[in-house]
Design a protein around this motif. Sequence first.
Motif, PDB file in Angstrom:
ATOM      1  N   LYS A  40       0.845  -1.272   0.006  1.00 44.05           N
ATOM      2  CA  LYS A  40       0.112  -0.021   0.033  1.00 44.05           C
ATOM      3  C   LYS A  40       0.708   1.205   0.020  1.00 44.05           C
ATOM      4  CE  LYS A  40      -3.953  -2.347   0.447  1.00 44.05           C
ATOM      5  NZ  LYS A  40      -4.934  -2.543  -0.636  1.00 44.05           N
ATOM      6  N   SER A  41       0.432   2.399  -0.532  1.00 49.46           N
ATOM      7  CA  SER A  41       1.334   3.436  -0.493  1.00 49.46           C
ATOM      8  C   SER A  41       0.830   4.524   0.414  1.00 49.46           C
ATOM      9  CB  SER A  41       0.902   4.266  -2.012  1.00 49.46           C
ATOM     10  OG  SER A  41      -0.327   4.533  -2.247  1.00 49.46           O
ATOM     11  N   TYR A  42       0.040   4.130   1.354  1.00 51.27           N
ATOM     12  CA  TYR A  42      -0.500   4.798   2.488  1.00 51.27           C
ATOM     13  C   TYR A  42      -0.325   4.091   3.822  1.00 51.27           C
ATOM     14  CZ  TYR A  42      -4.495   2.179   1.474  1.00 51.27           C
ATOM     15  OH  TYR A  42      -5.303   1.190   1.097  1.00 51.27           O
ATOM     16  N   ASP A  43      -0.233   4.786   5.003  1.00 47.95           N
ATOM     17  CA  ASP A  43      -0.278   4.203   6.390  1.00 47.95           C
ATOM     18  C   ASP A  43      -1.743   3.891   6.450  1.00 47.95           C
ATOM     19  OD1 ASP A  43       2.507   4.645   6.331  1.00 47.95           O
ATOM     20  OD2 ASP A  43       2.272   6.500   7.766  1.00 47.95           O
ATOM     21  N   GLN A  50      -1.959  -0.524  16.201  1.00 44.80           N
ATOM     22  CA  GLN A  50      -0.762  -0.309  15.419  1.00 44.80           C
ATOM     23  C   GLN A  50      -0.813  -0.017  14.223  1.00 44.80           C
ATOM     24  OE1 GLN A  50       0.303  -4.369  15.451  1.00 44.80           O
ATOM     25  NE2 GLN A  50       1.799  -4.510  17.198  1.00 44.80           N
ATOM     26  N   ILE A  51       0.067   0.846  13.395  1.00 43.04           N
ATOM     27  CA  ILE A  51      -0.119   1.380  12.026  1.00 43.04           C
ATOM     28  C   ILE A  51       0.719   0.431  11.291  1.00 43.04           C
ATOM     29  CG2 ILE A  51       0.495   3.421  10.618  1.00 43.04           C
ATOM     30  CD1 ILE A  51      -1.783   3.864  12.699  1.00 43.04           C
ATOM     31  N   HIS A  52       0.169   0.031   9.949  1.00 45.51           N
ATOM     32  CA  HIS A  52       0.881  -0.535   8.999  1.00 45.51           C
ATOM     33  C   HIS A  52       1.340   0.628   8.037  1.00 45.51           C
ATOM     34  CE1 HIS A  52       1.572  -4.163   6.419  1.00 45.51           C
ATOM     35  NE2 HIS A  52       1.733  -3.162   5.545  1.00 45.51           N
ATOM     36  N   LYS A  53       2.775   0.403   7.917  1.00 44.23           N
ATOM     37  CA  LYS A  53       3.463   1.638   7.115  1.00 44.23           C
ATOM     38  C   LYS A  53       3.467   1.482   5.616  1.00 44.23           C
ATOM     39  CE  LYS A  53       5.029   3.960  10.576  1.00 44.23           C
ATOM     40  NZ  LYS A  53       4.399   5.362  10.769  1.00 44.23           N
ATOM     41  N   ALA A  54       3.100   2.506   5.048  1.00 41.78           N
ATOM     42  CA  ALA A  54       3.237   2.602   3.431  1.00 41.78           C
ATOM     43  C   ALA A  54       4.418   2.052   3.071  1.00 41.78           C
ATOM     44  CB  ALA A  54       3.130   3.949   3.123  1.00 41.78           C
ATOM     45  N   ASP A  56       5.334  -1.278   3.386  1.00 38.82           N
ATOM     46  CA  ASP A  56       5.696  -2.421   3.971  1.00 38.82           C
ATOM     47  C   ASP A  56       4.642  -3.560   3.484  1.00 38.82           C
ATOM     48  OD1 ASP A  56       7.828  -1.422   5.888  1.00 38.82           O
ATOM     49  OD2 ASP A  56       6.129  -1.356   7.364  1.00 38.82           O
TER      50      ASP A  56
END
Length: 192
Positions: A40-43, A50-54, A56
């Motif tokens: 993904k190109s966004y968090d 938790q946050i999935h980082k762009a 990853d």
Amino acid sequence: MPLPKTSVAREPLHTRTIKVESFAREDGLWDLEAELVDLKSYDFPIRHGQIHKAGDPVHHMHLRITIDSDFTITDALAVYDAAPYGQDCASIAPAYRQLVGLNLLKQFRQRVKERLARSAGCTHLSELAQVLPTAAVQTMAGRRRSSGESEIHRTDKQPFHLDGCHALRLGGPVVKEFYPVWYRPDTQAGGS
């Protein structure tokens, strides 16, 4: 030729990459290793705050099959590097041993759906398996050319790839030029 640029501004959202590599083994079999990566190109938020980082991987999985010269799968292994639900997703990997015994050229895609549909499999691994037949054909094409097994001049059995796509339709110019014995001028596109 790449796609032309669009005239409308766009925001990138998702990238899926599928890669297949094939290998000749010293035991006379072939390995095909397929990989799927979703980014993904966004968090975005995930479990427990938790946050999935762009950038990853949301999904990152691998599928290796071993085939014989008849395109029959003799071994299969699936592994996960990343999945949205971790081990809950990855725990299905052993189910992909069910690919063993299937033939890539004999209703393979349908057999995968029958064996690994819905909760019996992983949507992404099953999609990855769908690209294996054509990758295997490309793998074996070079071997057949180098061993003199070219199907261009065969007259005893129609090459399996003929009438499998628009360019190789029995009534088309490619078959007329390169496979004249199988050329059927009255054959329409999409059927024989």
